[in-house]
Motif scaffolding. Structure first.
Motif, PDB file in Angstrom:
ATOM      1  N   UNK A   1       7.924   4.325   0.794  1.00  0.00           N
ATOM      2  CA  UNK A   1       7.087   5.510   0.547  1.00  0.00           C
ATOM      3  C   UNK A   1       7.877   6.795   0.753  1.00  0.00           C
ATOM      4  N   UNK A   2       8.637   6.874   1.838  1.00  0.00           N
ATOM      5  CA  UNK A   2       9.428   8.079   2.124  1.00  0.00           C
ATOM      6  C   UNK A   2      10.491   8.271   1.036  1.00  0.00           C
ATOM      7  N   UNK A   3      11.150   7.170   0.628  1.00  0.00           N
ATOM      8  CA  UNK A   3      12.162   7.264  -0.417  1.00  0.00           C
ATOM      9  C   UNK A   3      11.588   7.734  -1.742  1.00  0.00           C
TER      10      UNK A   3
ATOM     11  N   UNK B   1       4.798  -2.136   7.908  1.00  0.00           N
ATOM     12  CA  UNK B   1       4.721  -0.680   7.907  1.00  0.00           C
ATOM     13  C   UNK B   1       6.110  -0.052   7.783  1.00  0.00           C
ATOM     14  N   UNK B   2       7.093  -0.635   8.450  1.00  0.00           N
ATOM     15  CA  UNK B   2       8.458  -0.105   8.357  1.00  0.00           C
ATOM     16  C   UNK B   2       8.999  -0.246   6.929  1.00  0.00           C
ATOM     17  N   UNK B   3       8.830  -1.429   6.338  1.00  0.00           N
ATOM     18  CA  UNK B   3       9.331  -1.650   4.974  1.00  0.00           C
ATOM     19  C   UNK B   3       8.592  -0.757   3.980  1.00  0.00           C
TER      20      UNK B   3
ATOM     21  N   UNK C   1       0.789  -1.212   0.000  1.00  0.00           N
ATOM     22  CA  UNK C   1       0.000   0.000   0.000  1.00  0.00           C
ATOM     23  C   UNK C   1       0.828   1.272   0.000  1.00  0.00           C
ATOM     24  N   UNK C   2       2.146   1.143   0.123  1.00  0.00           N
ATOM     25  CA  UNK C   2       2.978   2.351   0.207  1.00  0.00           C
ATOM     26  C   UNK C   2       2.804   3.298  -0.970  1.00  0.00           C
TER      27      UNK C   2
END
Length: 193
Positions: free
Chosen positions: A154-156, A147-149, A2-3
């Protein structure tokens, strides 16, 4: 998986904070899906004499879902644009449809270690409460890892790669997911005790 929706929510609203709101909504929906699958199995643990058969059945079901996903690669188009207000629901439905919680069942049943000799009500109650806690911990650990992965991706993408990467460099993870389901099912069958 979902990212990309989290990145999309932040890019469309042009608000960096929406990325984290979206990730939290996705994590919440995913956790609910894990619990919806694992908690009923924590109650089923009282059927001690059927543990091996249930674990084999769960592993075969996971393998079957993986094979089905390899054969049927169509992905519904309406799932590509989900409003941020519905991300938790999307995450719940996607995790259920992709078998994320189901993938954890053979592992969970193997963790429980059902070697209870006392068949009294106290032993059954103790077993159910301990295994419910195990189900909660497995679901929480899986959700945190997911969520971490996904959050790092997503942030990247949001900070460094942007919308151009999503539109031109997109890749399909469905085959990887299907193969991971099959792998987990096979590993579960091979490590039965």
């Amino acid at each position: 998986m979902g990212w990309p929706l989290a990145v999309s929510a932040a890019l469309m609203d042009r608000k960096y904070g929406n990325l984290y709101k979206a990730l939290l909504a996705l994590a919440f929906g995913h956790l609910l899906a894990m619990l919806a699958i694992l908690l009923p199995f924590s109650v089923m643990i009282t059927l001690l004499e059927w543990q091996r058969e249930i674990q084999i059945g769960a592993a075969l079901l996971v393998i079957g879902l993986g094979v089905y996903l390899l054969i049927n690669r169509r992905h519904p188009r309406f799932l590509s644009r989900v409003p941020p207000t519905r991300l938790a629901l999307w995450s719940f439905l996607a995790a259920m449809a992709h078998g994320a919680g189901l993938m954890l069942v053979p592992i969970y049943l193997g963790i429980c270690g059902l070697s209870v000799k006392d068949t009294s009500h106290a032993a059954a109650t103790s077993l159910m409460s301990e295994n419910t806690a195990t189900a909660l911990m497995v679901a929480l650990a899986h959700t945190l890892a997911m969520t971490a992965a996904g959050g790092l991706l997503a942030v990247g993408v949001y900070h460094w790669l942007g919308l151009r990467f999503l539109s031109k460099g997109w890749f399909n993870l469905n085959v990887v997911w299907a193969l991971s389901l099959i792998l987990v099912g096979v590993i579960s069958l091979l490590t039965l005790h």
